[in-house]
Design a protein around this motif. Sequence first.
Motif, PDB file in Angstrom:
ATOM      1  N   GLY A 130      15.539  34.873  66.814  1.00 16.96           N
ATOM      2  CA  GLY A 130      15.215  34.637  68.212  1.00 16.96           C
ATOM      3  C   GLY A 130      16.034  33.486  68.767  1.00 16.96           C
ATOM      4  O   GLY A 130      16.278  32.495  68.076  1.00 16.96           O
ATOM      5  N   VAL A 131      16.473  33.636  70.005  1.00 19.23           N
ATOM      6  CA  VAL A 131      17.270  32.611  70.659  1.00 19.23           C
ATOM      7  C   VAL A 131      16.575  32.232  71.966  1.00 19.23           C
ATOM      8  O   VAL A 131      16.185  33.112  72.742  1.00 19.23           O
ATOM      9  CB  VAL A 131      18.697  33.124  70.950  1.00 19.23           C
ATOM     10  N   VAL A 191      18.091  44.483  70.395  1.00 18.00           N
ATOM     11  CA  VAL A 191      18.325  43.133  70.890  1.00 18.00           C
ATOM     12  C   VAL A 191      17.654  43.070  72.258  1.00 18.00           C
ATOM     13  O   VAL A 191      18.157  43.609  73.239  1.00 18.00           O
ATOM     14  CB  VAL A 191      19.830  42.823  71.010  1.00 18.00           C
ATOM     15  N   LYS A 192      16.499  42.431  72.311  1.00 17.53           N
ATOM     16  CA  LYS A 192      15.745  42.356  73.558  1.00 17.53           C
ATOM     17  C   LYS A 192      16.236  41.163  74.379  1.00 17.53           C
ATOM     18  O   LYS A 192      16.395  40.062  73.847  1.00 17.53           O
ATOM     19  CB  LYS A 192      14.252  42.218  73.263  1.00 17.53           C
ATOM     20  N   ILE A 193      16.476  41.408  75.670  1.00 17.56           N
ATOM     21  CA  ILE A 193      17.106  40.397  76.522  1.00 17.56           C
ATOM     22  C   ILE A 193      16.275  40.183  77.784  1.00 17.56           C
ATOM     23  O   ILE A 193      15.903  41.154  78.449  1.00 17.56           O
ATOM     24  CB  ILE A 193      18.525  40.840  76.929  1.00 17.56           C
ATOM     25  N   CYS A 194      15.990  38.938  78.118  1.00 21.99           N
ATOM     26  CA  CYS A 194      15.298  38.635  79.371  1.00 21.99           C
ATOM     27  C   CYS A 194      16.310  38.607  80.523  1.00 21.99           C
ATOM     28  O   CYS A 194      17.525  38.629  80.286  1.00 21.99           O
ATOM     29  CB  CYS A 194      14.552  37.306  79.269  1.00 21.99           C
ATOM     30  N   ILE A 226      15.598  44.968  61.550  1.00 27.26           N
ATOM     31  CA  ILE A 226      15.780  43.648  62.143  1.00 27.26           C
ATOM     32  C   ILE A 226      15.722  43.775  63.663  1.00 27.26           C
ATOM     33  O   ILE A 226      16.290  44.699  64.249  1.00 27.26           O
ATOM     34  CB  ILE A 226      17.141  43.039  61.737  1.00 27.26           C
ATOM     35  N   LYS A 227      15.035  42.820  64.294  1.00 28.21           N
ATOM     36  CA  LYS A 227      14.967  42.775  65.749  1.00 28.21           C
ATOM     37  C   LYS A 227      15.388  41.390  66.221  1.00 28.21           C
ATOM     38  O   LYS A 227      15.009  40.389  65.622  1.00 28.21           O
ATOM     39  CB  LYS A 227      13.547  43.088  66.233  1.00 28.21           C
ATOM     40  N   LEU A 228      16.171  41.363  67.297  1.00 27.55           N
ATOM     41  CA  LEU A 228      16.632  40.106  67.880  1.00 27.55           C
ATOM     42  C   LEU A 228      16.053  39.957  69.280  1.00 27.55           C
ATOM     43  O   LEU A 228      15.785  40.950  69.961  1.00 27.55           O
ATOM     44  CB  LEU A 228      18.163  40.057  67.967  1.00 27.55           C
ATOM     45  N   GLY A 229      15.848  38.720  69.688  1.00 22.60           N
ATOM     46  CA  GLY A 229      15.374  38.441  71.037  1.00 22.60           C
ATOM     47  C   GLY A 229      16.147  37.295  71.646  1.00 22.60           C
ATOM     48  O   GLY A 229      16.395  36.280  70.984  1.00 22.60           O
ATOM     49  N   VAL A 230      16.548  37.454  72.912  1.00 23.93           N
ATOM     50  CA  VAL A 230      17.288  36.409  73.615  1.00 23.93           C
ATOM     51  C   VAL A 230      16.536  36.058  74.891  1.00 23.93           C
ATOM     52  O   VAL A 230      16.449  36.867  75.810  1.00 23.93           O
ATOM     53  CB  VAL A 230      18.727  36.859  73.948  1.00 23.93           C
TER      54      VAL A 230
END
Length: 322
Positions: A144-145, A88-91, A124-128
Amino acid sequence: MLPKGANLQKIREGKRTYAITPHLPGGFIKPEVMQKYVDVSKKYGGIMKLTSAQRIMITGLKAEDIEAIWEDLGMQPALGFANCVRSVKICPGNAFCKRGKQDSIKLGLELDKRYIKKEMPSRIKLGVSACPNSCAESYVKDVGVIGTDAGWDIYVGGSAGAHPRLADKLIEGLNYDDTLRIIEIVMRYYQKHADIERIGQFIDRIGWEKFKTDILAEFYGEKSAVVEPKVPQTEAGEKIVPLPGGLTEGSLVFGDAITADSVISDIIRVYPQTVPVFRSFGMGCLGCPSSAGEPVTQAAEIHGLNLKELLAALNKVVPANK
């Protein structure tokens, strides 16, 4: 067998080196933990590498050292299924960035807590991302969010790799709770109906309108539009049939024997019963984009496997060869 919590990285002159990648939610790390990474890398001759998933990998390690390395780090091995929620990649979000519209750290850490290492049909990869600049690469994530002044916009089906795909916008302007709720619906739907395929492949196979309609129907509390697919059978009544869709770059068809030139993605599409065989040989990442055009001979070489043994095991479960 792979050392516990490690991945094979290289085979040079018969010597294998491995890497470990401890889980760091959101890429946040305390100085004392970072110091452990440094000490372990020095002690065991490893190299530290920042990954695109906001983690720190230690590579160049020997198999016999892996267990001691986890002990020295004071961590449990990073366990999980090969096909699972990988990251879960987060900025930095509005807590640290002047352009942030929303609190990406709060949402991202909650998603990490709920889904990281959870088994899925494929990786699965998620991005916020807290704003449309998409610094967490949300447009090319499976889910992606992206934050806006109005709330969170949800995108699905993105991926990079050998077959890049931009995500489709599912819904926009959601608050925190509704964002978590619709992502949960997407995950359940994907788990229930997908084959070994990324969410984008799954969407392309069943159609965007069906995917969107079914997800939003459940989100708004309407009657679901999901129609359970009928599973075709062979004449003997077996449910061993080619899987529809998915990436494919080979020519294998049902009834063919598996050869050294057979493409991995074709094999698991035509003969899904081979999946446990691949996994028993340590080849778990069957949803990896590389498998789309990778023949068995190349995969065996990369993983340091005996090609004849692998082919024999695969063909044992192929109906035409029983």
